[in-house]
Write a protein that holds these residues in place. Structure first.
Motif, PDB file in Angstrom:
ATOM      1  N   THR A 177       5.393 -18.551   3.552  1.00 40.19           N
ATOM      2  CA  THR A 177       4.947 -17.354   2.817  1.00 40.19           C
ATOM      3  C   THR A 177       3.538 -17.489   2.272  1.00 40.19           C
ATOM      4  OG1 THR A 177       5.916 -18.223   0.757  1.00 40.19           O
ATOM      5  CG2 THR A 177       7.287 -16.783   2.111  1.00 40.19           C
ATOM      6  N   GLY A 178       2.918 -18.660   2.465  1.00 43.08           N
ATOM      7  CA  GLY A 178       1.585 -18.883   1.915  1.00 43.08           C
ATOM      8  C   GLY A 178       0.514 -18.018   2.549  1.00 43.08           C
ATOM      9  N   GLY A 179       0.783 -17.505   3.697  1.00 43.66           N
ATOM     10  CA  GLY A 179      -0.156 -16.606   4.367  1.00 43.66           C
ATOM     11  C   GLY A 179       0.614 -15.597   5.189  1.00 43.66           C
ATOM     12  N   ASP A 180      -0.085 -14.904   6.060  1.00 48.12           N
ATOM     13  CA  ASP A 180       0.576 -13.889   6.883  1.00 48.12           C
ATOM     14  C   ASP A 180       0.760 -14.399   8.311  1.00 48.12           C
ATOM     15  OD1 ASP A 180      -2.047 -14.001   7.444  1.00 48.12           O
ATOM     16  OD2 ASP A 180      -2.443 -11.861   7.281  1.00 48.12           O
ATOM     17  N   ILE A 181       0.907 -15.718   8.475  1.00 51.12           N
ATOM     18  CA  ILE A 181       0.948 -16.279   9.822  1.00 51.12           C
ATOM     19  C   ILE A 181       2.289 -16.034  10.492  1.00 51.12           C
ATOM     20  CG2 ILE A 181       0.740 -18.402  11.150  1.00 51.12           C
ATOM     21  CD1 ILE A 181      -1.170 -19.441   9.080  1.00 51.12           C
ATOM     22  N   TRP A 182       3.375 -16.382   9.822  1.00 49.58           N
ATOM     23  CA  TRP A 182       4.701 -16.298  10.433  1.00 49.58           C
ATOM     24  C   TRP A 182       5.574 -15.235   9.778  1.00 49.58           C
ATOM     25  CZ3 TRP A 182       6.440 -22.130  11.154  1.00 49.58           C
ATOM     26  CH2 TRP A 182       5.616 -22.701  12.126  1.00 49.58           C
ATOM     27  N   LEU A 183       5.550 -15.171   8.461  1.00 44.92           N
ATOM     28  CA  LEU A 183       6.494 -14.309   7.759  1.00 44.92           C
ATOM     29  C   LEU A 183       6.314 -12.844   8.124  1.00 44.92           C
ATOM     30  CD1 LEU A 183       8.780 -14.487   5.627  1.00 44.92           C
ATOM     31  CD2 LEU A 183       7.080 -13.849   3.926  1.00 44.92           C
ATOM     32  N   TRP A 184       5.057 -12.435   8.298  1.00 40.26           N
ATOM     33  CA  TRP A 184       4.821 -11.022   8.614  1.00 40.26           C
ATOM     34  C   TRP A 184       5.431 -10.653   9.955  1.00 40.26           C
ATOM     35  CZ3 TRP A 184       2.935  -7.750   5.051  1.00 40.26           C
ATOM     36  CH2 TRP A 184       2.720  -6.438   5.469  1.00 40.26           C
ATOM     37  N   ASP A 185       5.355 -11.577  10.911  1.00 38.42           N
ATOM     38  CA  ASP A 185       5.959 -11.319  12.221  1.00 38.42           C
ATOM     39  C   ASP A 185       7.477 -11.180  12.117  1.00 38.42           C
ATOM     40  OD1 ASP A 185       3.478 -11.454  13.425  1.00 38.42           O
ATOM     41  OD2 ASP A 185       3.624 -13.625  13.769  1.00 38.42           O
ATOM     42  N   ILE A 186       8.072 -11.979  11.212  1.00 38.30           N
ATOM     43  CA  ILE A 186       9.522 -11.876  10.982  1.00 38.30           C
ATOM     44  C   ILE A 186       9.862 -10.521  10.387  1.00 38.30           C
ATOM     45  CG2 ILE A 186      11.477 -12.831   9.688  1.00 38.30           C
ATOM     46  CD1 ILE A 186      10.066 -15.551   9.811  1.00 38.30           C
ATOM     47  N   PHE A 187       9.051 -10.086   9.398  1.00 34.15           N
ATOM     48  CA  PHE A 187       9.287  -8.795   8.754  1.00 34.15           C
ATOM     49  C   PHE A 187       9.078  -7.631   9.728  1.00 34.15           C
ATOM     50  CE2 PHE A 187       8.456 -10.376   4.180  1.00 34.15           C
ATOM     51  CZ  PHE A 187       9.822 -10.456   3.943  1.00 34.15           C
ATOM     52  N   GLU A 188       8.131  -7.794  10.650  1.00 34.54           N
ATOM     53  CA  GLU A 188       7.862  -6.733  11.618  1.00 34.54           C
ATOM     54  C   GLU A 188       9.109  -6.401  12.430  1.00 34.54           C
ATOM     55  OE1 GLU A 188       5.430  -4.731  12.453  1.00 34.54           O
ATOM     56  OE2 GLU A 188       3.983  -5.395  10.952  1.00 34.54           O
ATOM     57  N   SER A 189       9.874  -7.438  12.779  1.00 34.86           N
ATOM     58  CA  SER A 189      11.084  -7.233  13.587  1.00 34.86           C
ATOM     59  C   SER A 189      12.196  -6.540  12.791  1.00 34.86           C
ATOM     60  CB  SER A 189      11.586  -8.571  14.130  1.00 34.86           C
ATOM     61  OG  SER A 189      11.946  -9.433  13.068  1.00 34.86           O
ATOM     62  N   LEU A 190      12.098  -6.561  11.469  1.00 33.20           N
ATOM     63  CA  LEU A 190      13.131  -5.950  10.630  1.00 33.20           C
ATOM     64  C   LEU A 190      12.898  -4.463  10.402  1.00 33.20           C
ATOM     65  CD1 LEU A 190      13.537  -8.742   7.909  1.00 33.20           C
ATOM     66  CD2 LEU A 190      14.938  -8.356   9.939  1.00 33.20           C
ATOM     67  N   ASN A 191      11.688  -3.984  10.754  1.00 36.85           N
ATOM     68  CA  ASN A 191      11.369  -2.560  10.664  1.00 36.85           C
ATOM     69  C   ASN A 191      11.542  -2.012   9.249  1.00 36.85           C
ATOM     70  OD1 ASN A 191      10.468  -0.138  11.744  1.00 36.85           O
ATOM     71  ND2 ASN A 191      12.553   0.591  12.189  1.00 36.85           N
ATOM     72  N   VAL A 192      10.924  -2.711   8.275  1.00 41.31           N
ATOM     73  CA  VAL A 192      10.953  -2.245   6.894  1.00 41.31           C
ATOM     74  C   VAL A 192       9.548  -1.828   6.475  1.00 41.31           C
ATOM     75  CG1 VAL A 192      12.935  -3.630   6.224  1.00 41.31           C
ATOM     76  CG2 VAL A 192      10.649  -4.617   6.048  1.00 41.31           C
ATOM     77  N   GLU A 193       9.440  -1.134   5.357  1.00 40.91           N
ATOM     78  CA  GLU A 193       8.163  -0.597   4.907  1.00 40.91           C
ATOM     79  C   GLU A 193       7.177  -1.704   4.565  1.00 40.91           C
ATOM     80  OE1 GLU A 193       8.717   2.063   1.680  1.00 40.91           O
ATOM     81  OE2 GLU A 193       9.901   3.505   2.835  1.00 40.91           O
ATOM     82  N   ASN A 194       5.879  -1.411   4.804  1.00 41.12           N
ATOM     83  CA  ASN A 194       4.825  -2.388   4.543  1.00 41.12           C
ATOM     84  C   ASN A 194       4.766  -2.784   3.073  1.00 41.12           C
ATOM     85  OD1 ASN A 194       4.100  -2.475   7.192  1.00 41.12           O
ATOM     86  ND2 ASN A 194       2.302  -1.150   6.983  1.00 41.12           N
ATOM     87  N   ASP A 195       5.015  -1.812   2.194  1.00 41.27           N
ATOM     88  CA  ASP A 195       4.936  -2.100   0.760  1.00 41.27           C
ATOM     89  C   ASP A 195       5.984  -3.144   0.358  1.00 41.27           C
ATOM     90  OD1 ASP A 195       3.589  -1.318  -1.779  1.00 41.27           O
ATOM     91  OD2 ASP A 195       5.644  -0.846  -2.377  1.00 41.27           O
ATOM     92  N   PHE A 196       7.178  -3.010   0.900  1.00 41.88           N
ATOM     93  CA  PHE A 196       8.232  -3.994   0.622  1.00 41.88           C
ATOM     94  C   PHE A 196       7.850  -5.365   1.180  1.00 41.88           C
ATOM     95  CE2 PHE A 196      11.983  -6.350   2.064  1.00 41.88           C
ATOM     96  CZ  PHE A 196      12.667  -6.498   0.863  1.00 41.88           C
ATOM     97  N   LYS A 197       7.290  -5.387   2.404  1.00 43.34           N
ATOM     98  CA  LYS A 197       6.879  -6.643   3.013  1.00 43.34           C
ATOM     99  C   LYS A 197       5.846  -7.350   2.135  1.00 43.34           C
ATOM    100  CE  LYS A 197       7.284  -4.588   7.635  1.00 43.34           C
ATOM    101  NZ  LYS A 197       6.511  -4.180   8.828  1.00 43.34           N
ATOM    102  N   CYS A 198       4.879  -6.564   1.644  1.00 41.04           N
ATOM    103  CA  CYS A 198       3.820  -7.146   0.816  1.00 41.04           C
ATOM    104  C   CYS A 198       4.372  -7.704  -0.482  1.00 41.04           C
ATOM    105  CB  CYS A 198       2.767  -6.086   0.506  1.00 41.04           C
ATOM    106  SG  CYS A 198       1.783  -5.605   1.929  1.00 41.04           S
ATOM    107  N   LYS A 199       5.193  -6.907  -1.166  1.00 44.04           N
ATOM    108  CA  LYS A 199       5.742  -7.347  -2.447  1.00 44.04           C
ATOM    109  C   LYS A 199       6.661  -8.562  -2.267  1.00 44.04           C
ATOM    110  CE  LYS A 199       5.556  -2.814  -4.719  1.00 44.04           C
ATOM    111  NZ  LYS A 199       4.519  -3.180  -5.693  1.00 44.04           N
ATOM    112  N   ALA A 200       7.472  -8.552  -1.197  1.00 45.28           N
ATOM    113  CA  ALA A 200       8.382  -9.672  -0.951  1.00 45.28           C
ATOM    114  C   ALA A 200       7.599 -10.950  -0.651  1.00 45.28           C
ATOM    115  CB  ALA A 200       9.327  -9.347   0.200  1.00 45.28           C
TER     116      ALA A 200
END
Length: 308
Positions: free
Chosen positions: A55-78
């Motif tokens: 979670t220290g950057g957007d390297i891996w976690l963002w790709d995981i969140f992308e597959s979940l199809n949730v809102e960007n705001d939730f991804k950022c806050k999480a």
């Protein structure tokens, strides 16, 4: 930028794999043997660092969140919340490890000696307090962090791939910065004090050994090796913490983050959680013995336990 991306990916992969190895090792030790208190602390630290690196950057976690199809705001806050909580847990658990080792090696006639058994007895309560404190401490900052938009871009400071920090009242910003900095400075101060105390204890012990024995009979005790390892971890943490603090504080004060600064900060932020398992693996005789056993004697999974 491509070369920085490669370095960050390599660092992330190395850190995650090393911490996973360490996490499973300590889990096996805790479940199958009589664990030391430091094993339980180090087990938590390994888990915290796995999550922190991801979670220290957007390297891996963002790709995981992308597959979940949730809102960007939730991804950022999480991402922001988990990263900040793990960062706070990392400094707290490292400080606890330093304090515990200082108490453990303190002479029987010292002031800290009476806390040896009390610290072991109340360690679970210390864990619960540390986790509860950090989980609640960061929650109020979620209001000022969210998905990056094209509206009023000059009022937003991009801090991740699609995430930004929104403007806030100066008094609120000053309060958050003061409380966070005070917590970190206090914990770093405790680490430095306990480290200085451990250095003094080791120096006195070395003088006594030289006086009583010849150099050929000197051998580092497990306590001495553990203390030296923790001292090295504390030094690494303090150096990387202040470099990261200077970079992030300068960026916030100037209200400017560019991709190079972001990448450098991510690298610095992940140095400690990446180096920590490597130092622990190379300095723990149990791990070294297990690896030698697995290489020379063990040919099946059923023999794994015999190497621990």
């Amino acid at each position: 930028m491509s070369s920085l991306r490669i370095v960050l990916n390599f660092q992330t992969g190395l850190g995650v794999l090393a911490n996973i190895f360490l996490l499973f090792f300590y889990i096996f030790i805790i479940l199958g043997h009589r664990p030391k208190t430091t094993d339980m602390i180090s087990c938590q630290l390994a888990f915290i660092h796995i999550v922190l690196i991801i979670t220290g950057g957007d390297i891996w976690l963002w790709d995981i969140f992308e597959s979940l199809n949730v809102e960007n705001d939730f991804k950022c806050k999480a991402t922001f919340y988990i990263s900040r909580v793990m960062r706070g847990l990392s400094i707290c658990i490292t400080c606890l490890l330093s304090v515990f080792q200082a108490v453990t090696i303190s002479p029987s006639n010292s002031f800290l000696a009476k806390f040896k058994y009390k610290l072991k007895k109340y360690m679970i309560f210390a864990f619960l307090f540390i986790w509860s404190f950090n989980l609640s401490f960061i929650s109020h900052q979620l209001l000022y962090f969210g998905a990056f938009t094209n509206v009023s871009e000059t009022k937003q400071m991009k801090v991740m791939k699609f995430c930004s920090l929104f403007p806030m009242n100066f008094n609120i910003w000053a309060l958050i910065l003061t409380v966070t900095t005070s917590r970190d400075v206090f914990l770093v101060g405790v680490m430095l004090i306990t480290s200085a105390y451990m250095v003094i204890i080791l120096f006195r012990h070395q003088k006594q050994c030289k006086h009583l024995h010849s150099h050929s009979h000197l051998r580092a005790s497990p306590e001495k090796r553990a203390t030296q390892t923790i001292l090295l971890l504390v030094v690494c943490f303090v150096v990387t913490y202040w470099v990261d603090f200077i970079i992030s504080s300068s960026a916030v004060l100037l209200w400017m983050y560019n991709p190079i600064i972001l990448s450098v900060q991510k690298f610095v932020m992940n140095v400690y959680p990446t180096i920590t398992p490597l130092i622990q693996i190379s300095s723990d005789n149990r791990i070294i013995s297990m690896l030698k056993c697995l290489r020379t004697k063990c040919h099946g999974n059923f023999l794994f336990w015999s190497c621990l």
